[in-house]
Design a protein around this motif. Structure first.
Motif, PDB file in Angstrom:
ATOM      1  N   CYS A  15      13.974  10.666 -13.588  1.00 25.12           N
ATOM      2  CA  CYS A  15      13.997  10.513 -12.018  1.00 25.12           C
ATOM      3  C   CYS A  15      12.764  11.331 -11.313  1.00 25.12           C
ATOM      4  N   ARG A  16      12.197  12.143 -12.001  1.00 23.50           N
ATOM      5  CA  ARG A  16      11.041  13.004 -11.222  1.00 23.50           C
ATOM      6  C   ARG A  16       9.782  12.127 -11.323  1.00 23.50           C
ATOM      7  N   THR A  17       9.685  11.181 -12.213  1.00 24.92           N
ATOM      8  CA  THR A  17       8.636  10.507 -12.192  1.00 24.92           C
ATOM      9  C   THR A  17       8.307   9.598 -11.025  1.00 24.92           C
ATOM     10  N   PHE A  18       9.268   9.453 -10.044  1.00 24.08           N
ATOM     11  CA  PHE A  18       9.030   8.725  -8.943  1.00 24.08           C
ATOM     12  C   PHE A  18       8.346   9.571  -7.985  1.00 24.08           C
ATOM     13  N   GLY A  19       8.115  10.944  -8.300  1.00 17.31           N
ATOM     14  CA  GLY A  19       7.671  12.118  -7.539  1.00 17.31           C
ATOM     15  C   GLY A  19       6.421  11.456  -6.444  1.00 17.31           C
ATOM     16  N   ASN A  20       5.621  10.718  -7.216  1.00 15.83           N
ATOM     17  CA  ASN A  20       4.077  10.251  -6.511  1.00 15.83           C
ATOM     18  C   ASN A  20       4.334   9.305  -5.441  1.00 15.83           C
ATOM     19  N   ILE A  21       5.372   8.136  -5.856  1.00 18.40           N
ATOM     20  CA  ILE A  21       5.569   7.024  -5.105  1.00 18.40           C
ATOM     21  C   ILE A  21       6.314   7.697  -3.693  1.00 18.40           C
ATOM     22  N   ILE A  22       7.387   8.497  -3.891  1.00 19.01           N
ATOM     23  CA  ILE A  22       8.170   8.900  -3.019  1.00 19.01           C
ATOM     24  C   ILE A  22       7.070   9.698  -1.882  1.00 19.01           C
ATOM     25  N   MET A  23       5.937  10.572  -2.382  1.00 19.57           N
ATOM     26  CA  MET A  23       5.087  11.265  -1.652  1.00 19.57           C
ATOM     27  C   MET A  23       4.183  10.237  -0.737  1.00 19.57           C
ATOM     28  N   GLU A  24       3.719   9.170  -1.514  1.00 16.63           N
ATOM     29  CA  GLU A  24       2.950   8.697  -0.659  1.00 16.63           C
ATOM     30  C   GLU A  24       3.733   7.573   0.273  1.00 16.63           C
ATOM     31  N   MET A  25       5.077   7.360   0.176  1.00 19.04           N
ATOM     32  CA  MET A  25       6.061   6.575   1.155  1.00 19.04           C
ATOM     33  C   MET A  25       6.067   7.547   2.291  1.00 19.04           C
ATOM     34  N   ILE A  26       6.072   8.884   2.103  1.00 15.12           N
ATOM     35  CA  ILE A  26       6.594  10.005   3.075  1.00 15.12           C
ATOM     36  C   ILE A  26       5.077   9.877   4.004  1.00 15.12           C
ATOM     37  N   ASN A  27       3.976  10.078   3.227  1.00 13.71           N
ATOM     38  CA  ASN A  27       2.711   9.923   3.766  1.00 13.71           C
ATOM     39  C   ASN A  27       2.628   8.759   4.604  1.00 13.71           C
ATOM     40  N   TRP A  28       3.019   7.539   4.041  1.00 14.73           N
ATOM     41  CA  TRP A  28       2.774   6.594   5.056  1.00 14.73           C
ATOM     42  C   TRP A  28       3.522   6.329   6.213  1.00 14.73           C
ATOM     43  N   GLY A  29       4.899   6.939   6.171  1.00 12.16           N
ATOM     44  CA  GLY A  29       5.755   6.832   7.222  1.00 12.16           C
ATOM     45  C   GLY A  29       5.445   7.743   8.231  1.00 12.16           C
ATOM     46  N   ARG A  30       4.841   8.881   7.797  1.00  8.25           N
ATOM     47  CA  ARG A  30       4.225   9.895   8.782  1.00  8.25           C
ATOM     48  C   ARG A  30       2.957   9.437   9.507  1.00  8.25           C
ATOM     49  N   ASP A  31       2.091   8.913   8.992  1.00 18.15           N
ATOM     50  CA  ASP A  31       0.947   8.285   9.406  1.00 18.15           C
ATOM     51  C   ASP A  31       1.390   7.130  10.512  1.00 18.15           C
ATOM     52  N   HIS A  32       2.463   6.225  10.092  1.00 16.85           N
ATOM     53  CA  HIS A  32       2.815   5.194  10.861  1.00 16.85           C
ATOM     54  C   HIS A  32       3.272   5.757  12.364  1.00 16.85           C
ATOM     55  N   ARG A  33       4.239   6.789  11.995  1.00 19.22           N
ATOM     56  CA  ARG A  33       5.064   7.370  13.204  1.00 19.22           C
ATOM     57  C   ARG A  33       3.910   7.788  14.452  1.00 19.22           C
ATOM     58  N   LYS A  34       2.770   8.522  13.651  1.00 20.63           N
ATOM     59  CA  LYS A  34       1.689   9.196  14.689  1.00 20.63           C
ATOM     60  C   LYS A  34       0.867   8.059  15.462  1.00 20.63           C
ATOM     61  N   PHE A  35       0.902   6.963  14.603  1.00 24.72           N
ATOM     62  CA  PHE A  35       0.015   5.772  14.970  1.00 24.72           C
ATOM     63  C   PHE A  35       0.795   5.254  15.975  1.00 24.72           C
ATOM     64  N   ILE A  36       2.026   4.920  15.949  1.00 23.57           N
ATOM     65  CA  ILE A  36       2.769   4.292  17.015  1.00 23.57           C
ATOM     66  C   ILE A  36       2.752   5.342  18.241  1.00 23.57           C
ATOM     67  N   GLN A  37       3.140   6.544  18.026  1.00 22.83           N
ATOM     68  CA  GLN A  37       3.181   7.573  19.178  1.00 22.83           C
ATOM     69  C   GLN A  37       1.703   7.519  20.045  1.00 22.83           C
ATOM     70  N   LYS A  38       0.636   7.353  19.108  1.00 21.20           N
ATOM     71  CA  LYS A  38      -0.731   7.583  19.829  1.00 21.20           C
ATOM     72  C   LYS A  38      -1.009   6.024  20.798  1.00 21.20           C
ATOM     73  N   ASN A  39      -0.483   5.111  20.245  1.00 28.67           N
ATOM     74  CA  ASN A  39      -0.562   3.664  20.982  1.00 28.67           C
ATOM     75  C   ASN A  39       0.423   3.944  21.967  1.00 28.67           C
ATOM     76  N   LYS A  40       1.504   4.532  22.060  1.00 31.67           N
ATOM     77  CA  LYS A  40       2.283   4.536  23.290  1.00 31.67           C
ATOM     78  C   LYS A  40       1.770   5.592  24.512  1.00 31.67           C
ATOM     79  N   GLU A  41       1.097   6.383  24.067  1.00 26.17           N
ATOM     80  CA  GLU A  41       0.394   7.523  25.224  1.00 26.17           C
ATOM     81  C   GLU A  41      -0.471   6.593  26.078  1.00 26.17           C
TER      82      GLU A  41
END
Lengths: 112, 112
Positions: free
Chosen positions: A86-112
């Motif tokens: 189960c823990r072998t999914f760690g890297n995929i999950i980490m990259e997904m969290i990073n993507w989601g976080r960058d995506h949110r920042k990107f959306i917020q920046k474009n709103k300002e």
């Protein structure tokens, strides 16, 4: 080394098949974050229903992603533990969290 | 830094929502591998139907993942190009390929 696109695609599709659906990855993430009891896991994932979590945990037990232990207390308690597998999914999950976080920042920046 | 599990889960779920379904990631991968024409992309993904690929490319164009260009040749040709944004999925895709590859090795080893 020449990249073998067909082999890469097969690997990619195997992973996608295994991840299947929208709840598998959040449940793996919750278990890896230390949640062990059914209600704990359920509370940690807003939107998941009892029925869906139950189904997910059963499938994950069959696929050796989760170890289910029944403790003979009174009342009986049940704990779910992530396997090494189960823990072998760690890297995929980490990259997904990073993507989601960058995506949110990107959306917020474009709103300002 | 304390990890914010609720924030991590939100990022994770945003990504999963965006990836949605079994074809988005293989199509992104195909575009990033240099396939540009509809038939090229279609042939590079065994199992995808014309209808599903057409739907996926339309949605991806709306979401700015793909740029569609019509060339006024005779006959008219159409090319699909991945945007910079599309390429931000690179790390997730790489980790998924790695996982699928390790998984296959693991299965083969256990069979021997």
């Amino acid at each position: 080394m020449k990249r073998d696109q067909a082999e890469e695609l097969k690997s990619l599709q195997d992973t996608l098949y295994f991840i299947g659906g929208k709840w598998r990855i959040p449940v793996i993430n919750s278990l890896c974050n230390g949640n062990r009891r059914f209600r704990e896991i359920e509370r940690s994932i807003p939107g998941i229903t009892t029925r869906m979590l139950s189904k997910e945990l059963k499938e994950m037990e069959m696929n050796k992603l989760v170890k289910r232990t029944v403790y003979d207390d009174s009342p009986v308690t049940v704990e779910y533990e992530p396997t090494e597998y189960c823990r072998t999914f760690g890297n995929i999950i980490m990259e997904m969290i990073n993507w989601g976080r960058d995506h949110r920042k990107f959306i917020q920046k474009n709103k300002e």
